[in-house]
Motif scaffolding. Sequence first.
Motif, PDB file in Angstrom:
ATOM      1  N   PRO A   1       0.820  -1.204   0.000  1.00  0.00           N
ATOM      2  CA  PRO A   1       0.000   0.000   0.000  1.00  0.00           C
ATOM      3  C   PRO A   1       0.857   1.257   0.000  1.00  0.00           C
ATOM      4  O   PRO A   1       2.053   1.224   0.329  1.00  0.00           O
ATOM      5  CB  PRO A   1      -0.777  -0.116   1.308  1.00  0.00           C
ATOM      6  N   TYR A   2       0.250   2.362  -0.393  1.00  0.00           N
ATOM      7  CA  TYR A   2       0.912   3.659  -0.344  1.00  0.00           C
ATOM      8  C   TYR A   2      -0.161   4.741  -0.257  1.00  0.00           C
ATOM      9  O   TYR A   2      -1.353   4.503  -0.520  1.00  0.00           O
ATOM     10  CB  TYR A   2       1.782   3.894  -1.587  1.00  0.00           C
ATOM     11  N   ALA A   3       0.273   5.912   0.151  1.00  0.00           N
ATOM     12  CA  ALA A   3      -0.589   7.098   0.152  1.00  0.00           C
ATOM     13  C   ALA A   3       0.140   8.131  -0.686  1.00  0.00           C
ATOM     14  O   ALA A   3       1.329   8.387  -0.457  1.00  0.00           O
ATOM     15  CB  ALA A   3      -0.796   7.617   1.577  1.00  0.00           C
ATOM     16  N   VAL A   4      -0.524   8.711  -1.702  1.00  0.00           N
ATOM     17  CA  VAL A   4       0.199   9.583  -2.628  1.00  0.00           C
ATOM     18  C   VAL A   4      -0.564  10.864  -2.944  1.00  0.00           C
ATOM     19  O   VAL A   4      -1.799  10.900  -2.932  1.00  0.00           O
ATOM     20  CB  VAL A   4       0.512   8.871  -3.961  1.00  0.00           C
ATOM     21  N   LYS A   5       0.220  11.900  -3.208  1.00  0.00           N
ATOM     22  CA  LYS A   5      -0.305  13.117  -3.833  1.00  0.00           C
ATOM     23  C   LYS A   5       0.635  13.457  -4.969  1.00  0.00           C
ATOM     24  O   LYS A   5       1.827  13.674  -4.769  1.00  0.00           O
ATOM     25  CB  LYS A   5      -0.381  14.294  -2.848  1.00  0.00           C
ATOM     26  N   GLN A   6       0.065  13.513  -6.172  1.00  0.00           N
ATOM     27  CA  GLN A   6       0.823  13.771  -7.374  1.00  0.00           C
ATOM     28  C   GLN A   6       0.665  15.218  -7.818  1.00  0.00           C
ATOM     29  O   GLN A   6      -0.263  15.919  -7.398  1.00  0.00           O
ATOM     30  CB  GLN A   6       0.338  12.842  -8.498  1.00  0.00           C
ATOM     31  N   GLY A   7       1.556  15.652  -8.691  1.00  0.00           N
ATOM     32  CA  GLY A   7       1.444  16.984  -9.259  1.00  0.00           C
ATOM     33  C   GLY A   7       1.951  16.993 -10.681  1.00  0.00           C
ATOM     34  O   GLY A   7       2.930  16.310 -10.995  1.00  0.00           O
ATOM     35  N   TRP A   8       1.267  17.734 -11.551  1.00  0.00           N
ATOM     36  CA  TRP A   8       1.728  17.866 -12.933  1.00  0.00           C
ATOM     37  C   TRP A   8       1.283  19.214 -13.481  1.00  0.00           C
ATOM     38  O   TRP A   8       0.242  19.748 -13.117  1.00  0.00           O
ATOM     39  CB  TRP A   8       1.215  16.727 -13.810  1.00  0.00           C
TER      40      TRP A   8
ATOM     41  N   VAL B   1       9.585  13.208  -4.639  1.00  0.00           N
ATOM     42  CA  VAL B   1      10.412  13.313  -5.840  1.00  0.00           C
ATOM     43  C   VAL B   1       9.815  14.412  -6.711  1.00  0.00           C
ATOM     44  O   VAL B   1       8.649  14.315  -7.140  1.00  0.00           O
ATOM     45  CB  VAL B   1      10.452  11.991  -6.632  1.00  0.00           C
ATOM     46  N   LEU B   2      10.595  15.459  -6.962  1.00  0.00           N
ATOM     47  CA  LEU B   2      10.143  16.589  -7.768  1.00  0.00           C
ATOM     48  C   LEU B   2      10.990  16.657  -9.032  1.00  0.00           C
ATOM     49  O   LEU B   2      12.220  16.513  -8.969  1.00  0.00           O
ATOM     50  CB  LEU B   2      10.277  17.900  -6.990  1.00  0.00           C
ATOM     51  N   THR B   3      10.357  16.905 -10.174  1.00  0.00           N
ATOM     52  CA  THR B   3      11.106  16.949 -11.436  1.00  0.00           C
ATOM     53  C   THR B   3      10.598  18.058 -12.341  1.00  0.00           C
ATOM     54  O   THR B   3       9.407  18.353 -12.383  1.00  0.00           O
ATOM     55  CB  THR B   3      10.989  15.616 -12.205  1.00  0.00           C
ATOM     56  N   ALA B   4      11.540  18.679 -13.049  1.00  0.00           N
ATOM     57  CA  ALA B   4      11.226  19.625 -14.117  1.00  0.00           C
ATOM     58  C   ALA B   4      11.870  19.097 -15.385  1.00  0.00           C
ATOM     59  O   ALA B   4      13.032  18.652 -15.373  1.00  0.00           O
ATOM     60  CB  ALA B   4      11.760  21.014 -13.783  1.00  0.00           C
ATOM     61  N   HIS B   5      11.126  19.114 -16.486  1.00  0.00           N
ATOM     62  CA  HIS B   5      11.557  18.474 -17.725  1.00  0.00           C
ATOM     63  C   HIS B   5      11.822  19.512 -18.817  1.00  0.00           C
ATOM     64  O   HIS B   5      11.341  20.645 -18.733  1.00  0.00           O
ATOM     65  CB  HIS B   5      10.496  17.466 -18.161  1.00  0.00           C
TER      66      HIS B   5
ATOM     67  N   ARG C   1       8.739  25.283 -18.164  1.00  0.00           N
ATOM     68  CA  ARG C   1       9.111  23.873 -18.256  1.00  0.00           C
ATOM     69  C   ARG C   1       8.020  23.024 -17.596  1.00  0.00           C
ATOM     70  O   ARG C   1       7.495  23.385 -16.541  1.00  0.00           O
ATOM     71  CB  ARG C   1      10.436  23.608 -17.544  1.00  0.00           C
ATOM     72  N   PRO C   2       7.656  21.893 -18.190  1.00  0.00           N
ATOM     73  CA  PRO C   2       6.675  21.013 -17.535  1.00  0.00           C
ATOM     74  C   PRO C   2       7.264  20.371 -16.296  1.00  0.00           C
ATOM     75  O   PRO C   2       8.457  20.058 -16.251  1.00  0.00           O
ATOM     76  CB  PRO C   2       6.353  19.967 -18.611  1.00  0.00           C
ATOM     77  N   VAL C   3       6.433  20.186 -15.282  1.00  0.00           N
ATOM     78  CA  VAL C   3       6.878  19.549 -14.049  1.00  0.00           C
ATOM     79  C   VAL C   3       5.996  18.351 -13.726  1.00  0.00           C
ATOM     80  O   VAL C   3       4.807  18.325 -14.044  1.00  0.00           O
ATOM     81  CB  VAL C   3       6.877  20.533 -12.853  1.00  0.00           C
ATOM     82  N   LEU C   4       6.622  17.358 -13.104  1.00  0.00           N
ATOM     83  CA  LEU C   4       5.924  16.174 -12.584  1.00  0.00           C
ATOM     84  C   LEU C   4       6.459  15.908 -11.183  1.00  0.00           C
ATOM     85  O   LEU C   4       7.673  15.886 -10.986  1.00  0.00           O
ATOM     86  CB  LEU C   4       6.193  14.940 -13.446  1.00  0.00           C
ATOM     87  N   HIS C   5       5.559  15.711 -10.235  1.00  0.00           N
ATOM     88  CA  HIS C   5       5.968  15.424  -8.854  1.00  0.00           C
ATOM     89  C   HIS C   5       5.212  14.199  -8.345  1.00  0.00           C
ATOM     90  O   HIS C   5       4.017  14.024  -8.633  1.00  0.00           O
ATOM     91  CB  HIS C   5       5.640  16.596  -7.930  1.00  0.00           C
ATOM     92  N   THR C   6       5.903  13.381  -7.569  1.00  0.00           N
ATOM     93  CA  THR C   6       5.252  12.244  -6.916  1.00  0.00           C
ATOM     94  C   THR C   6       5.691  12.235  -5.456  1.00  0.00           C
ATOM     95  O   THR C   6       6.884  12.302  -5.147  1.00  0.00           O
ATOM     96  CB  THR C   6       5.608  10.917  -7.625  1.00  0.00           C
ATOM     97  N   THR C   7       4.727  12.209  -4.546  1.00  0.00           N
ATOM     98  CA  THR C   7       5.030  12.320  -3.114  1.00  0.00           C
ATOM     99  C   THR C   7       4.128  11.392  -2.322  1.00  0.00           C
ATOM    100  O   THR C   7       3.013  11.082  -2.748  1.00  0.00           O
ATOM    101  CB  THR C   7       4.799  13.763  -2.612  1.00  0.00           C
ATOM    102  N   GLY C   8       4.607  10.956  -1.159  1.00  0.00           N
ATOM    103  CA  GLY C   8       3.727  10.170  -0.321  1.00  0.00           C
ATOM    104  C   GLY C   8       4.417   9.294   0.698  1.00  0.00           C
ATOM    105  O   GLY C   8       5.598   9.468   1.019  1.00  0.00           O
ATOM    106  N   LEU C   9       3.648   8.335   1.215  1.00  0.00           N
ATOM    107  CA  LEU C   9       4.089   7.382   2.224  1.00  0.00           C
ATOM    108  C   LEU C   9       4.150   6.006   1.574  1.00  0.00           C
ATOM    109  O   LEU C   9       3.173   5.553   0.970  1.00  0.00           O
ATOM    110  CB  LEU C   9       3.104   7.358   3.397  1.00  0.00           C
ATOM    111  N   VAL C  10       5.300   5.337   1.703  1.00  0.00           N
ATOM    112  CA  VAL C  10       5.486   4.058   1.033  1.00  0.00           C
ATOM    113  C   VAL C  10       6.154   3.058   1.971  1.00  0.00           C
ATOM    114  O   VAL C  10       6.698   3.422   3.010  1.00  0.00           O
ATOM    115  CB  VAL C  10       6.336   4.220  -0.248  1.00  0.00           C
ATOM    116  N   GLY C  11       6.102   1.787   1.574  1.00  0.00           N
ATOM    117  CA  GLY C  11       6.730   0.738   2.361  1.00  0.00           C
ATOM    118  C   GLY C  11       5.776   0.163   3.400  1.00  0.00           C
ATOM    119  O   GLY C  11       4.734   0.738   3.716  1.00  0.00           O
ATOM    120  N   LYS C  12       6.146  -0.987   3.939  1.00  0.00           N
ATOM    121  CA  LYS C  12       5.325  -1.641   4.956  1.00  0.00           C
ATOM    122  C   LYS C  12       5.169  -0.737   6.171  1.00  0.00           C
ATOM    123  O   LYS C  12       6.133  -0.207   6.698  1.00  0.00           O
ATOM    124  CB  LYS C  12       5.982  -2.956   5.364  1.00  0.00           C
TER     125      LYS C  12
END
Length: 288
Positions: free
Chosen positions: A194-201, A258-262, A239-250
């Motif tokens: 399982p994971y909990a995520v908030k994405q951004g684009w 993780v934040l990125t600009a392309h 520049r376009p951006v994509l971000h992925t953030t959250g809680l992961v692992g058992k």
Amino acid sequence: MRIKPLAAAVAAVPLLAVLAPPARAAAAPPRVPAGTTAAWVVFDRQAGRFVAARNAHRKYRSASVVKILIAIDYLERRKSVPKADAELLKVMLRASDDDAASAFWDRGGKGQIIVRVARRLGLADTAPPPASQPGFWGYTSLSAYDIVRTYRYLLDRADARVRDTILGHLRKAASCGTDGFDQTFGIPSAVPRPYAVKQGWSGFGTTPPTRCREARAIGAPVSWIARRATGSGVPDYGRPVLHTTGLVGKGERYVMAVLTAHPAGSAWSASVQRITAIAKGLYRDVSS
């Protein structure tokens, strides 16, 4: 699992000053493709320390990740939530709905939302949109370090009502955003459930290359706002951006951002592949 937060004095120090060395030989860190700017921070809640960092305090435009801050501010300023607003929170956090975010943004005083939350949580890298662009919540500036600090605030310090509402929705994040873009890039494609995520684009136009199933068109996405707005002071403007953030692992062991600009003009599919590869390599590195 509840881990005590770092002392306030430590939190004010740049991340690299408190990043503990790994107790084992680390795997090779993720490779960042040429032309892509990437930042990441991972906090191990079980070990009580940061285990990975790159460009931790570099500022990016937030895109939809700011919706977590909008939700915190809304919930902490009232004792009860009307049914209609509860539905807005749900679609904003699970399906990254822009109209819902705009409704809370306008009612909360726009950039003052960010000022309040940054002060309360001690987010030194976070700032509201430029004064010339007060309505564009996606132009909020933030860093990977501040995002991780925000999740840790929710886990360790926030009132249970606030924590359970926000993280409860993020644990049930939809595969599709309401603007038709697929939200399963990055963490959802790179780590096991399982994971909990908030994405951004932001910056990929108004029409997804392949419309995500179950999505519904609603309002104007931040990518449209980014193309139409003018002015300066916005990180990675153009520049376009994509971000992925959250809680992961058992047991939600790791807090990851993780934040990125392309490169300007990058296609959605290629950008998604880049951030997913980074997230996969990062998770492999810290969990091996």
